[in-house]
Design a protein around this motif. Structure first.
Motif, PDB file in Angstrom:
ATOM      1  N   LYS A 100       0.846  -1.189   0.000  1.00  0.00           N
ATOM      2  CA  LYS A 100       0.000   0.000   0.000  1.00  0.00           C
ATOM      3  C   LYS A 100       0.882   1.239   0.000  1.00  0.00           C
ATOM      4  N   VAL A 123       1.627   4.591   1.153  1.00  0.00           N
ATOM      5  CA  VAL A 123       1.124   5.257   2.354  1.00  0.00           C
ATOM      6  C   VAL A 123       0.672   6.689   2.092  1.00  0.00           C
ATOM      7  N   GLY A 175      -2.626   5.838  -0.610  1.00  0.00           N
ATOM      8  CA  GLY A 175      -3.566   4.816  -0.158  1.00  0.00           C
ATOM      9  C   GLY A 175      -3.807   3.725  -1.186  1.00  0.00           C
ATOM     10  N   ARG A 234       5.264   8.147  14.489  1.00  0.00           N
ATOM     11  CA  ARG A 234       3.927   8.097  15.073  1.00  0.00           C
ATOM     12  C   ARG A 234       3.944   8.950  16.330  1.00  0.00           C
ATOM     13  N   LEU A 268      -7.684  13.681   3.979  1.00  0.00           N
ATOM     14  CA  LEU A 268      -6.551  12.941   4.525  1.00  0.00           C
ATOM     15  C   LEU A 268      -6.998  12.005   5.646  1.00  0.00           C
ATOM     16  N   ILE A 269      -7.951  12.445   6.464  1.00  0.00           N
ATOM     17  CA  ILE A 269      -8.412  11.676   7.617  1.00  0.00           C
ATOM     18  C   ILE A 269      -9.291  10.498   7.196  1.00  0.00           C
ATOM     19  N   GLY A 270     -10.188  10.719   6.248  1.00  0.00           N
ATOM     20  CA  GLY A 270     -11.099   9.658   5.810  1.00  0.00           C
ATOM     21  C   GLY A 270     -12.027   9.233   6.934  1.00  0.00           C
ATOM     22  N   ALA A 300     -11.027   7.515   9.616  1.00  0.00           N
ATOM     23  CA  ALA A 300     -10.208   7.174  10.785  1.00  0.00           C
ATOM     24  C   ALA A 300     -10.822   7.646  12.099  1.00  0.00           C
ATOM     25  N   SER A 314       3.401  10.178  10.226  1.00  0.00           N
ATOM     26  CA  SER A 314       4.016  11.012   9.196  1.00  0.00           C
ATOM     27  C   SER A 314       5.297  10.397   8.665  1.00  0.00           C
ATOM     28  N   PHE A 372       0.398  11.504   6.754  1.00  0.00           N
ATOM     29  CA  PHE A 372      -0.375  10.777   5.749  1.00  0.00           C
ATOM     30  C   PHE A 372      -1.527   9.987   6.335  1.00  0.00           C
ATOM     31  N   SER A 373      -1.591   9.835   7.666  1.00  0.00           N
ATOM     32  CA  SER A 373      -2.762   9.171   8.235  1.00  0.00           C
ATOM     33  C   SER A 373      -2.874   9.425   9.731  1.00  0.00           C
ATOM     34  N   GLU A 423      -4.194   7.255  13.193  1.00  0.00           N
ATOM     35  CA  GLU A 423      -4.591   5.948  13.715  1.00  0.00           C
ATOM     36  C   GLU A 423      -5.376   6.133  15.002  1.00  0.00           C
TER      37      GLU A 423
END
Length: 187
Positions: free
Chosen positions: A42, A44, A47, A67, A97-99, A101, A115, A121-122, A124
Motif C-alpha cells: 500500500k 502510504v 492509499g 507516530r 486525509l483523515i477519511g 479514521a 508522518s 499521511f494518516s 490511527e
C-alpha cells in the motif's frame, strides 16, 4: 536495508521513490524456476494498494515512519484539529486525509498522527473505544437465540451492528479497525 526474503506485514519501505507498507506477503517456491515473494503493498501517501512480486535477494531501504500521540481537539468544517500534549503544538488536517479514521473517536481523545519526513499521511485511532448508543430500535424478547443483530448509532454518529439486547444509553466497546461490537463496556 531490508531484503524481500525478510518481508513481514506492517513493514514500511522506500520503493521507486515512494513509501509502501506491506499488507500481505507470501514466499513462493515453484517446482520450476526461482523462488519469489508475492506481496500486496500500500502506498502510504496515496492509499493505493498494488500487488507486486520481488526476488528474495532484492533489497530496499526501510522508511522511517513517525507516530506521534496527539489529542483530537475538534472538527471545523473540513479541517480536523489535533494537539501534541507534550509540546502543545497544534496541527490541522484536511478531511480527505483523515477519511473514516475518526469515525469512532470523540473530541479530546488520544490518537496517533503518522508522518513520513514531516508529511502527515494518516491518523490511527485507538484500537478499542467505548461509546454510548444514542439511537437504536428496541429488541424483542425471544429473538436472541439466532444471534440476530440490529443497527445502532453511537455518540460519534457512526453506525454499527449490535445484538438485540443493546439499548439506548448503553456503553459498548468497539474495535475501530473493523467497526465490530465487542461487548458492553465495564463501568
Amino acid at each position: 536495508m531490508i531484503s524481500a526474503g525478510d518481508f513481514r506485514n506492517g513493514i514500511t519501505l522506500e520503493i521507486d521513490n515512494a513509501v509502501y507498507q506491506i499488507i500481505e506477503f507470501q514466499h513462493v517456491k515453484p517446482g520450476k524456476g526461482a523462488a519469489f515473494v508475492r506481496t500486496k503493498i500500500k502506498n502510504v501517501m496515496t492509499g493505493a494498494v498494488t500487488e507486486r512480486t520481488f526476488r528474495p535477494t532484492e533489497k530496499f531501504p526501510a522508511a522511517r515512519i513517525d507516530r506521534v500521540e496527539m489529542q483530537y481537539l475538534y472538527a471545523d468544517d473540513d479541517m480536523y484539529n489535533f494537539m501534541n500534549t507534550e509540546t502543545y503544538d497544534q496541527i490541522s488536517l484536511n478531511k480527505d486525509l483523515i477519511g473514516d479514521a475518526l469515525k469512532f473517536v470523540k473530541e479530546n481523545e488520544m490518537v496517533k498522527v503518522v508522518s513520513y519526513n514531516g508529511n502527515v499521511f494518516s491518523v490511527e485511532p485507538p484500537l478499542f473505544v467505548e461509546l454510548e448508543v444514542t439511537e437504536t430500535e428496541p429488541g424483542f424478547a425471544g429473538n436472541t437465540a439466532t444471534g440476530a443483530q440490529k443497527p445502532a448509532t453511537v455518540e460519534t454518529g457512526a453506525q454499527i451492528s449490535v445484538p438485540l439486547f443493546v439499548g439506548i444509553g448503553d456503553r459498548i466497546k468497539i474495535d475501530t479497525r473493523t467497526g465490530e461490537y465487542l461487548g458492553r463496556a465495564q463501568n
